[in-house]
Enzyme design. Structure first.
Site, PDB file in Angstrom:
ATOM      1  N   LYS A 178       0.822  -1.222   0.000  1.00 19.29           N
ATOM      2  CA  LYS A 178       0.000   0.000   0.000  1.00 19.29           C
ATOM      3  C   LYS A 178       0.848   1.260   0.000  1.00 19.29           C
ATOM      4  CE  LYS A 178      -0.980  -3.481   2.042  1.00 19.29           C
ATOM      5  NZ  LYS A 178       0.086  -4.223   2.696  1.00 19.29           N
ATOM      6  N   ARG A 179       2.029   1.130   0.564  1.00 19.88           N
ATOM      7  CA  ARG A 179       2.909   2.303   0.617  1.00 19.88           C
ATOM      8  C   ARG A 179       3.197   2.848  -0.771  1.00 19.88           C
ATOM      9  NH1 ARG A 179       7.763   1.505   1.434  1.00 19.88           N
ATOM     10  NH2 ARG A 179       8.004  -0.737   1.349  1.00 19.88           N
TER      11      ARG A 179
END
Length: 472
Positions: free
Chosen positions: A238-239
């Site tokens: 997700k980063r």
RNA sequence: GGUCCCAUCGUCUAGCCCGGUUAGGACACCGGCCUCUCACGUCGGCGGCAGGGGUUCAAAUCCCCUUGGGACCGCCA
């Protein structure tokens, strides 16, 4: 018969890595005329959600990954796991362990500090004595002698020293089975012939092989696919921004573009870049899956998406575009849209849109007249000198009944001849007048598609605008 | 720390298994052409075998080491 499965855990959305694993499994099944099974690994009750399951299914459907069996849910198969665990206990291949999580955590910390391996020491193996107030876990008696060899279809032969393994937990103290246990039981009982999964599972495989043997099942063939990495070469997460499959749909990507993109991340067929689904099914083979991890490259996805928009069927694109137009506030949600006309709009835009979202934004001028003119375009093209051209053009357009592209082109040419000017001297002022911008599809196309009324009214407005300028 | 995996342009990759290629393609980038703008298309350019040792007449390709990156070592999956 070949039987494969995709087994996501419903603790979030379907991300790109999972989607690619699903695609590889699906292609492998279709290529070999086998079966593709969907199984939800929801044994972690605290983190699994129903929403997540629905989202994952929706994403798979969107990508066109139809399954032949399932979705099975492991939470519905608890009796099976209980029985298998009981069997291992009776056969003395597994045992109860009364160590508490706190104790284990402490020992793990100590081991790490002491530079030793953080693994369970098997201290409850021989004991039978229950401890009061403690619900035990069930552990597998793992053979720590010798080595385990995996014949991986992608990695080749991988050898693990068994000294690395420990007596891992099969059943938690609350009675629920763990991943390593259910995955083996299910794959065995469901008759899975090939386990195709991310290579983050490669290290679990020796444990699982021991479990297959303890249970008396034949292990399947394994194929460990390398991870997808982010630009920083760390595992994609997700980063790194939007990694949810459905987020790509929202951004205006076509499923076939994402599919094509993902399959080429790690797999190849010579120099070919663009593949239809039929071709992929025909060509797909585990042998052509690379061993090294791939870095996610959004530019290439964008290029593929542009390609599929460019070559896509106009009617389909028009339908897909509607929600994006609504989101841009260009049409009302649920309102009737003239699809014939919208197809004409799409035809002018499909060559130059990278996403449906972008297409909707570029289509704005068809739906409403310019609120303002691009300052540079205004200065450069809406000058007093062009007034006679624009006025002549309006006069000529007024006379037209047939507003086809061809007629419009002839009309423009008449104006050009009258003034002895080139098309660019008329087209650009006209473009700014009609769209407010200096870039747009071809001038004849947009005049034709927006229609007589809109075209003339916008030209008139621009004429007034020029006349209102101080230097006019 | 231990174990395992991986290593060709910035990125995705072909080539590696079965040594001999001007190391090929694609995205991105740069430039030309096309042209009413943008885009498309097209032509061209930039750019790579991680390093070091072997084996061999010959190594991207076979072997070893180093370095670098990743994964796992959970009562997560």
């Amino acid at each position: 018969m070949v039987k494969v499965r995709f087994a996501p855990s419903p603790t979030g959305y379907l991300h790109l890595g999972g989607a690619r694993t699903a695609i590889f499994n699906w292609l492998f099944a279709r290529h070999n005329k086998g079966r593709f099974i969907l199984r939800i690994e929801d044994t972690d009750r605290s983190r699994s959600t129903e929403d997540s399951i629905q989202e994952i299914l929706e994403a798979l459907v969107w990508l066109g990954l139809n399954w032949d069996e399932g979705p099975y849910r492991q939470t519905e198969r608890m009796e099976i796991y209980k029985k298998e665990a009981q069997r291992l206990l009776e056969e003395k291949k597994a045992y109860y362990c009364y160590c508490t999580p706190q104790e284990l955590e402490e020992r793990r910390k100590k081991a790490l500090e002491g530079g030793r391996m953080p693994q369970y020491d098997g201290r409850c193996r021989g004991k039978t004595g229950a401890r009061e107030g403690i619900n035990p876990v069930i552990r597998l008696k793992v053979d720590q002698e010798g080595e385990t060899v995996i014949h991986d279809l992608i990695k080749g032969e991988v050898v693990y020293p068994n000294s690395q393994l420990d007596d891992f937990i099969l059943v938690r103290s609350d009675g629920t089975p763990t991943y390593n246990f259910v995955v083996v039981v299910d794959d065995a009982l469901m008759g899975i012939t090939h386990v195709i999964r991310g290579d983050d599972h490669l290290n679990n495989t020796p444990k699982q092989i021991q479990l297959y043997r303890a249970l008396g099942y034949e292990p399947p063939q394994f194929a460990h696919v390398p991870m997808i990495l982010g630009p920083d070469r760390a595992r994609l997460s997700k980063r790194h921004g939007a990694t949810s499959v459905l987020a790509y749909r929202e951004e205006g990507y076509l499923p076939e573009a994402l599919f094509n993109f993902l399959v080429r991340l790690g797999w190849s067929h010579g120099d070919q870049e663009i593949f239809s689904k039929e071709e992929l099914i025909r060509y797909f083979s585990l042998e052509n899956v690379g061993k090294s991890p791939a870095v996610y490259n959004p530019d290439k996805l964008l290029w593929l998406n542009a390609h599929y928009i460019k070559t896509g069927e106009t009617e389909r694109l028009a339908k897909l575009l509607v929600p994006f137009l609504a989101r841009e506030g260009l049409i009302r949600e649920g309102a009737e849209t003239d699809m014939g006309w919208l197809c004409r709009v799409v035809d002018t835009l499909k060559e130059r849109s990278k996403t449906l979202k972008e297409m909707a934004q570029m289509a704005a001028f068809y739906f409403r007249e310019p609120r303002e003119y691009d300052p540079k375009g205004d200065r450069k093209f809406l000058k007093p000198q062009v007034l006679p051209y624009l006025e002549a053009l309006v006069q000529e357009l007024e006379k037209l009944d047939d507003f086809s592209e061809e007629e419009i082109e002839r009309t423009f040419n008449r104006v050009l001849e009258r003034f002895g000017i080139k098309l660019k001297h008329l087209a650009q002022p006209c473009r700014v007048a009609l769209t407010g911008k200096t870039v747009s599809p071809g001038i004849f196309e947009i005049v034709s598609v927006m229609g007589k009324e809109a075209a003339i009214s916008r030209l008139d407005k621009a004429i007034k605008h020029i006349k209102a300028k101080p230097e006019a």
